[in-house]
Design an enzyme around this catalytic site. Structure first.
Site, mmCIF file in Angstrom:
data_model
loop_
_atom_site.group_PDB
_atom_site.id
_atom_site.type_symbol
_atom_site.label_atom_id
_atom_site.label_comp_id
_atom_site.label_asym_id
_atom_site.label_seq_id
_atom_site.Cartn_x
_atom_site.Cartn_y
_atom_site.Cartn_z
ATOM 1 N N TYR A 167 11.775 31.455 5.747
ATOM 2 C CA TYR A 167 10.488 32.019 6.190
ATOM 3 C C TYR A 167 10.491 32.206 7.701
ATOM 4 C CZ TYR A 167 8.414 30.872 1.640
ATOM 5 O OH TYR A 167 8.113 30.789 0.316
ATOM 6 N N LYS B 159 0.834 -1.210 0.000
ATOM 7 C CA LYS B 159 0.000 0.000 0.000
ATOM 8 C C LYS B 159 0.867 1.257 0.000
ATOM 9 C CE LYS B 159 -0.455 -0.568 4.965
ATOM 10 N NZ LYS B 159 -1.301 -1.090 6.041
HETATM 11 C C1 LIG Z 1 -0.440 -2.068 6.676
HETATM 12 C C2 LIG Z 1 -0.993 -3.383 6.951
HETATM 13 C C3 LIG Z 1 -0.148 -4.497 7.110
HETATM 14 C C4 LIG Z 1 1.359 -4.386 7.151
HETATM 15 O O1 LIG Z 1 1.743 -3.731 8.329
HETATM 16 P P1 LIG Z 1 3.303 -3.603 8.737
HETATM 17 O O2 LIG Z 1 3.278 -3.096 10.117
HETATM 18 O O3 LIG Z 1 3.890 -2.612 7.787
HETATM 19 O O4 LIG Z 1 3.880 -4.939 8.574
HETATM 20 C C5 LIG Z 1 -0.732 -5.738 7.259
HETATM 21 N N1 LIG Z 1 -2.085 -5.877 7.267
HETATM 22 C C6 LIG Z 1 -2.920 -4.828 7.134
HETATM 23 C C7 LIG Z 1 -4.389 -5.056 7.167
HETATM 24 C C8 LIG Z 1 -2.415 -3.556 6.989
HETATM 25 O O5 LIG Z 1 -3.251 -2.515 6.870
#
Ligand SMILES: *Cc1c(COP(=O)(O)O)cnc(C)c1O
Length: 385
Positions: A278, A50
């Site tokens: 800034y 993701k």
């Molecule tokens: C993001 C996510 C993972 C992976 O999580 P990590 O901590 O990066 O290993 C696994 N399962 C779900 C449902 C997630 O949203």
């Protein structure tokens, strides 16, 4: 109307002229995947890709994982799955996030596995599939203690029964998600795992076959809870070589796959009475050498790191001065020197100096996940063998 896909780097790696870039080491990703595979033994692996594969580039990481024999891919949103299909990825893909009814036809069209997080959603999926004379592939999501999406573990029965009577749904998986598997105190994670195991037993008790893919282990659990591997694991951040928290036991040796670099584009002296940036928040009381580097919060170099961040030029660490702008930072070399075109390491190493994304996370007051996923897609990614 077909949903639009997110924008990904428009600059091809062949003609990168932008001084700011991310380098991704394919050997490191490969090594991390293999180390995880060795650790989890016979469990299948669903690399989680993701948010542009945690900043590493969704399509490229997916292709690599496919070539390495990963069993499944996990993404957060429908568009990420569609993008993978449109670039020729054919392996199974599960969208982990919650869905709306009007998205279901797209899941069916692109052959993406759907998370069913309520009885109502499951029935909607079944109806939509029936209307198209198709079968939808579904993973049932149960909430065992995260309170995000999923059927509460204490209401599991109606969901399991409903899943047993949906003719146009293939119930391929059942899953849940840990809230605290990266802590040193695993009491809550163990409670979640127990609740998950009760759910699996409920299938059997009701005479409904347990779905073959049973998964709950994220990175923290891959590292710390071998008893939670079930038939599949879902590692995210450790695949990229970063540990989910400072507290975890590092039972799998992984190495960061991403480095972030830029180049000096301007050199000057800064004299007293001439504050930087800034808000004029930084001023010198003696003349110093300084350089300007074309990276800023518009690239994901968090503004909250102002007055804390450091970079490496040559083999020396130097502080970033003034507030971080959208597109530029200023670095204090004190009496040091640097030339236009010299490399500036934002995340990575040079000589004996090393800056990790964990360190950026501390400066920014956040977690490494947020640092990685915020490196903007305007920063071109280059892939190295
Ligand atoms: C993001 C996510 C993972 C992976 O999580 P990590 O901590 O990066 O290993 C696994 N399962 C779900 C449902 C997630 O949203």
């Amino acid at each position: 109307m077909s949903p639009s896909v997110p924008n990904h780097p428009v600059i091809s790696s062949a003609d990168v002229v932008r001084p700011t870039r991310v380098d991704v080491s394919l050997p490191r990703l490969r090594g991390n995947f293999r180390a995880i595979k060795k650790k989890v033994g016979s469990a299948a692996i669903m690399p989680v890709l993701k948010a542009n594969a945690y900043g590493h580039g969704l399509v490229e990481v997916a292709r690599l994982m496919e070539s390495l024999g990963a069993d499944y891919l996990g993404v957060a949103v429908l568009e990420e799955g569609i993008l993978l299909r449109e670039t020729g990825i054919t392996m199974p893909i599960l969208v982990l996030g919650g869905i709306l009814g009007n998205q279901i036809p797209h899941f069916l069209e692109y052959d993406l596995s759907i998370t069913a997080s309520s009885v109502d959603k499951l029935l909607q999926i079944n109806d939509a599939a029936a209307a198209r004379k198709k079968k939808a592939t579904v993973h049932l999501k149960f909430d065992t203690g995260m309170e995000r999406i999923g059927v509460h573990y204490y209401n599991a029965e109606p969901m399991i029964k409903a899943s047993g009577s949906c003719d146009h749904v293939i119930v391929e998986g059942v899953y849940s998600h840990f809230a605290n598997s990266d802590e040193s105190d695993l009491a809550h994670a163990r409670l979640q795992l127990e609740r998950f195991q009760r759910i699996l037993e409920t299938f059997t008790r009701l005479g409904i076959p347990q779905p073959p893919l049973q998964h709950i282990a994220n990175s923290g659990a891959v590292l710390q809870m071998p008893e939670s591997y079930c038939t599949m694991v879902r590692p995210g951040i450790i695949l990229y070589g970063v540990y989910p928290s400072p507290h975890v036991t590092r039972t799998v040796a992984v190495k960061p796959a991403l480095t972030w670099k830029s180049r000096v584009v301007y050199f000057k002296h800064i004299t007293p009475g001439h504050p930087v940036g800034y808000g004029s928040t930084w001023e010198t009381d003696h003349t110093v050498h300084a350089v300007t580097v074309p990276v800023g919060y518009g690239d994901g170099y968090f503004r909250t790191m102002s007055h804390k961040a450091e970079v490496i030029i040559g083999t020396t660490r130097y502080p970033v001065i003034g507030t971080i702008s959208m597109d530029q930072i200023v670095v204090n070399l004190e009496s040091g020197s640097a030339y236009n075109g010299d490399e500036v390491v934002l995340i990575g190493e040079s000589g004996s100096e090393r800056i990790s994304c964990e360190e950026l996370a501390r400066w920014a007051g956040t977690i490494p996940y947020e640092i990685l996923t915020n490196i903007n897609t305007r920063v071109p990614r280059q892939y190295h063998e």
